[in-house]
Design a protein around this motif. Structure first.
Motif, PDB file in Angstrom:
ATOM      1  N   ASP A 166      -2.737   5.456  10.064  1.00  0.00           N
ATOM      2  CA  ASP A 166      -3.169   5.786   8.709  1.00  0.00           C
ATOM      3  C   ASP A 166      -2.834   7.230   8.358  1.00  0.00           C
ATOM      4  O   ASP A 166      -3.611   7.934   7.692  1.00  0.00           O
ATOM      5  N   ILE A 167      -1.663   7.682   8.812  1.00  0.00           N
ATOM      6  CA  ILE A 167      -1.108   8.954   8.367  1.00  0.00           C
ATOM      7  C   ILE A 167       0.060   8.614   7.451  1.00  0.00           C
ATOM      8  O   ILE A 167       1.028   7.979   7.869  1.00  0.00           O
ATOM      9  N   HIS A 168      -0.053   8.989   6.194  1.00  0.00           N
ATOM     10  CA  HIS A 168       0.955   8.634   5.196  1.00  0.00           C
ATOM     11  C   HIS A 168       2.068   9.673   5.199  1.00  0.00           C
ATOM     12  O   HIS A 168       1.809  10.877   5.135  1.00  0.00           O
ATOM     13  N   VAL A 169       3.309   9.219   5.298  1.00  0.00           N
ATOM     14  CA  VAL A 169       4.461  10.124   5.284  1.00  0.00           C
ATOM     15  C   VAL A 169       5.273   9.860   4.024  1.00  0.00           C
ATOM     16  O   VAL A 169       5.653   8.718   3.749  1.00  0.00           O
ATOM     17  N   ALA A 170       5.533  10.912   3.268  1.00  0.00           N
ATOM     18  CA  ALA A 170       6.258  10.788   2.002  1.00  0.00           C
ATOM     19  C   ALA A 170       7.522  11.632   2.020  1.00  0.00           C
ATOM     20  O   ALA A 170       7.589  12.686   2.673  1.00  0.00           O
ATOM     21  N   THR A 171       8.521  11.175   1.285  1.00  0.00           N
ATOM     22  CA  THR A 171       9.746  11.936   1.050  1.00  0.00           C
ATOM     23  C   THR A 171       9.710  12.453  -0.380  1.00  0.00           C
ATOM     24  O   THR A 171       9.463  11.686  -1.312  1.00  0.00           O
ATOM     25  N   ILE A 172       9.942  13.747  -0.556  1.00  0.00           N
ATOM     26  CA  ILE A 172      10.019  14.329  -1.902  1.00  0.00           C
ATOM     27  C   ILE A 172      11.489  14.540  -2.234  1.00  0.00           C
ATOM     28  O   ILE A 172      12.208  15.216  -1.494  1.00  0.00           O
ATOM     29  N   SER A 173      11.934  13.947  -3.343  1.00  0.00           N
ATOM     30  CA  SER A 173      13.352  14.002  -3.716  1.00  0.00           C
ATOM     31  C   SER A 173      13.506  14.512  -5.147  1.00  0.00           C
ATOM     32  O   SER A 173      13.725  13.730  -6.079  1.00  0.00           O
ATOM     33  N   PRO A 174      13.396  15.822  -5.342  1.00  0.00           N
ATOM     34  CA  PRO A 174      13.512  16.350  -6.705  1.00  0.00           C
ATOM     35  C   PRO A 174      14.958  16.460  -7.155  1.00  0.00           C
ATOM     36  O   PRO A 174      15.883  16.573  -6.338  1.00  0.00           O
ATOM     37  N   GLY A 175      15.118  16.429  -8.478  1.00  0.00           N
ATOM     38  CA  GLY A 175      16.415  16.749  -9.058  1.00  0.00           C
ATOM     39  C   GLY A 175      16.511  18.253  -9.236  1.00  0.00           C
ATOM     40  O   GLY A 175      16.043  19.021  -8.391  1.00  0.00           O
ATOM     41  N   PHE A 176      17.088  18.684 -10.352  1.00  0.00           N
ATOM     42  CA  PHE A 176      17.249  20.115 -10.579  1.00  0.00           C
ATOM     43  C   PHE A 176      15.935  20.725 -11.064  1.00  0.00           C
ATOM     44  O   PHE A 176      15.353  20.289 -12.059  1.00  0.00           O
ATOM     45  N   PHE A 215      12.077  12.538  -8.740  1.00  0.00           N
ATOM     46  CA  PHE A 215      11.972  12.903 -10.156  1.00  0.00           C
ATOM     47  C   PHE A 215      13.069  13.903 -10.507  1.00  0.00           C
ATOM     48  O   PHE A 215      13.646  14.530  -9.604  1.00  0.00           O
ATOM     49  N   PRO A 216      13.357  14.058 -11.831  1.00  0.00           N
ATOM     50  CA  PRO A 216      12.894  13.248 -12.959  1.00  0.00           C
ATOM     51  C   PRO A 216      13.597  11.893 -12.979  1.00  0.00           C
ATOM     52  O   PRO A 216      14.728  11.761 -12.512  1.00  0.00           O
ATOM     53  N   LYS A 217      12.927  10.890 -13.542  1.00  0.00           N
ATOM     54  CA  LYS A 217      13.415   9.521 -13.456  1.00  0.00           C
ATOM     55  C   LYS A 217      14.793   9.349 -14.092  1.00  0.00           C
ATOM     56  O   LYS A 217      15.615   8.569 -13.616  1.00  0.00           O
ATOM     57  N   ARG A 218      15.052  10.075 -15.201  1.00  0.00           N
ATOM     58  CA  ARG A 218      16.356   9.924 -15.864  1.00  0.00           C
ATOM     59  C   ARG A 218      17.498  10.273 -14.918  1.00  0.00           C
ATOM     60  O   ARG A 218      18.536   9.585 -14.905  1.00  0.00           O
ATOM     61  N   LEU A 219      17.317  11.323 -14.144  1.00  0.00           N
ATOM     62  CA  LEU A 219      18.358  11.710 -13.187  1.00  0.00           C
ATOM     63  C   LEU A 219      18.421  10.733 -12.030  1.00  0.00           C
ATOM     64  O   LEU A 219      19.508  10.327 -11.597  1.00  0.00           O
ATOM     65  N   TRP A 221      17.593   7.550 -11.889  1.00  0.00           N
ATOM     66  CA  TRP A 221      18.203   6.285 -12.307  1.00  0.00           C
ATOM     67  C   TRP A 221      19.717   6.444 -12.447  1.00  0.00           C
ATOM     68  O   TRP A 221      20.480   5.549 -12.061  1.00  0.00           O
ATOM     69  N   THR A 222      20.143   7.584 -12.982  1.00  0.00           N
ATOM     70  CA  THR A 222      21.586   7.831 -13.125  1.00  0.00           C
ATOM     71  C   THR A 222      22.274   7.856 -11.760  1.00  0.00           C
ATOM     72  O   THR A 222      23.340   7.261 -11.571  1.00  0.00           O
ATOM     73  N   LEU A 223      21.649   8.514 -10.806  1.00  0.00           N
ATOM     74  CA  LEU A 223      22.229   8.589  -9.461  1.00  0.00           C
ATOM     75  C   LEU A 223      22.287   7.210  -8.805  1.00  0.00           C
ATOM     76  O   LEU A 223      23.266   6.875  -8.143  1.00  0.00           O
ATOM     77  N   HIS A 224      21.240   6.419  -8.993  1.00  0.00           N
ATOM     78  CA  HIS A 224      21.237   5.072  -8.426  1.00  0.00           C
ATOM     79  C   HIS A 224      22.335   4.213  -9.065  1.00  0.00           C
ATOM     80  O   HIS A 224      22.987   3.418  -8.370  1.00  0.00           O
ATOM     81  N   MET A 225      22.552   4.363 -10.360  1.00  0.00           N
ATOM     82  CA  MET A 225      23.607   3.593 -11.022  1.00  0.00           C
ATOM     83  C   MET A 225      24.991   4.016 -10.521  1.00  0.00           C
ATOM     84  O   MET A 225      25.860   3.171 -10.267  1.00  0.00           O
ATOM     85  N   LEU A 226      25.181   5.314 -10.356  1.00  0.00           N
ATOM     86  CA  LEU A 226      26.452   5.794  -9.821  1.00  0.00           C
ATOM     87  C   LEU A 226      26.669   5.309  -8.390  1.00  0.00           C
ATOM     88  O   LEU A 226      27.785   4.969  -7.989  1.00  0.00           O
ATOM     89  N   ASN A 227      25.584   5.254  -7.628  1.00  0.00           N
ATOM     90  CA  ASN A 227      25.675   4.799  -6.244  1.00  0.00           C
ATOM     91  C   ASN A 227      26.036   3.321  -6.155  1.00  0.00           C
ATOM     92  O   ASN A 227      26.559   2.862  -5.134  1.00  0.00           O
ATOM     93  N   ALA A 228      25.753   2.575  -7.233  1.00  0.00           N
ATOM     94  CA  ALA A 228      26.067   1.143  -7.247  1.00  0.00           C
ATOM     95  C   ALA A 228      27.538   0.873  -7.562  1.00  0.00           C
ATOM     96  O   ALA A 228      28.023  -0.254  -7.374  1.00  0.00           O
ATOM     97  N   LEU A 229      28.243   1.915  -8.028  1.00  0.00           N
ATOM     98  CA  LEU A 229      29.666   1.751  -8.329  1.00  0.00           C
ATOM     99  C   LEU A 229      30.480   1.578  -7.045  1.00  0.00           C
ATOM    100  O   LEU A 229      30.070   2.061  -5.978  1.00  0.00           O
ATOM    101  N   PRO A 230      31.647   0.920  -7.122  1.00  0.00           N
ATOM    102  CA  PRO A 230      32.557   0.910  -5.971  1.00  0.00           C
ATOM    103  C   PRO A 230      32.904   2.349  -5.590  1.00  0.00           C
ATOM    104  O   PRO A 230      33.097   3.200  -6.470  1.00  0.00           O
TER     105      PRO A 230
END
Length: 242
Positions: A166-176, A215-219, A221-230
């Motif tokens: 019951d020790i919670h481990v989180a990753t923080i992934s900020p944009g700019f 965060f922020p979600k707009r960035l 989501w953009t990165l995830h969409m780019l990552n989905a490209l060939p």
């Protein structure tokens, strides 16, 4: 009821400093770690809820130093935020330049986890500062991106095993985020937010026990969409920017 306590590394500038003041304003006891003793003294003068400890986390000697300083401590939250960002010129690949950034970003967290694991108890949260750069490869970010991707893998792997305690481990992934580090950048930084905004988002994410505080979600989501490209298409897009 005693106040909750948090330990934050890299607390003397940028997101770490904003996070220290944010938690102090919420009534938490904040243990701030950084290399700048003058800044730590200033922070303690600004808030009676903040106590500082000067330590260079980029060397293994920090393990024994932290163990001694916090031998009897117990924290509700630990945020391992200390790190840096430097870009590489791979036309003359420099292994020392690369490994120094891996040491400052990744190894410093490993040292802290070894030194502070005894301070985590049932219900505690350990949050590791990664970056949205981990989602995609970017030019000149070989060392920075590799260190942040490794941090995310470390956090997610620890989360699997420490969940049973019951020790919670989180990753923080900020944009700019506007900080002294990003002030040095000479390229466009879309969807930039303030360090204070970032601190609030991290606070909310930790409260909700999120695994990935991105965060922020707009960035994101953009990165995830780019990552989905060939990959070939993505690489061609990036080549046009070199």
């Amino acid at each position: 009821m005693s106040a909750q306590s948090i330990l934050i590394t890299g607390a003397t500038s940028g997101i770490g400093e904003a996070l220290a003041y944010f938690y102090a304003d919420q009534g938490w006891l904040v243990h701030a770690i950084g290399r700048n003793q003058d800044k730590l003294t200033e922070m303690q003068e600004q808030s009676s809820s903040i106590s500082g400890y000067a330590c260079d986390l980029s060397h293994a000697s920090a393990i024994e130093s932290l163990k001694a300083e916090y031998k009897d401590a117990s924290f509700d939250v630990i945020v391992l935020n200390a790190g840096t960002c430097r870009y590489m010129d791979v036309s003359q690949f420099d292994s020392q330049y690369f490994t120094s950034q891996m040491r400052e970003n990744l190894a410093s967290m490993v040292y802290c986890i070894e030194a502070l694991q005894h301070t985590l108890r049932t219900g505690s949260v350990l949050a590791l500062m990664s970056s949205s750069a981990r989602y995609l490869p970017f030019p000149k970010a070989q060392a920075y991106g590799a260190s942040k991707a490794a941090i995310a893998y470390l956090a997610e792997s620890l989360a699997l095993e420490w969940h049973v305690k019951d020790i919670h481990v989180a990753t923080i992934s900020p944009g700019f985020v506007k900080t002294p580090l990003t002030d040095k950048n000479e390229f466009d930084m879309p969807f930039m937010i303030s360090a204070e905004d970032a601190a609030n988002r991290i606070y909310q994410g930790i409260n909700k026990r999120k695994h990935d505080i991105a965060f922020p979600k707009r960035l994101i989501w953009t990165l995830h969409m780019l990552n989905a490209l060939p990959k070939s298409l993505y690489f061609n897009m990036m080549k046009s920017k070199l």
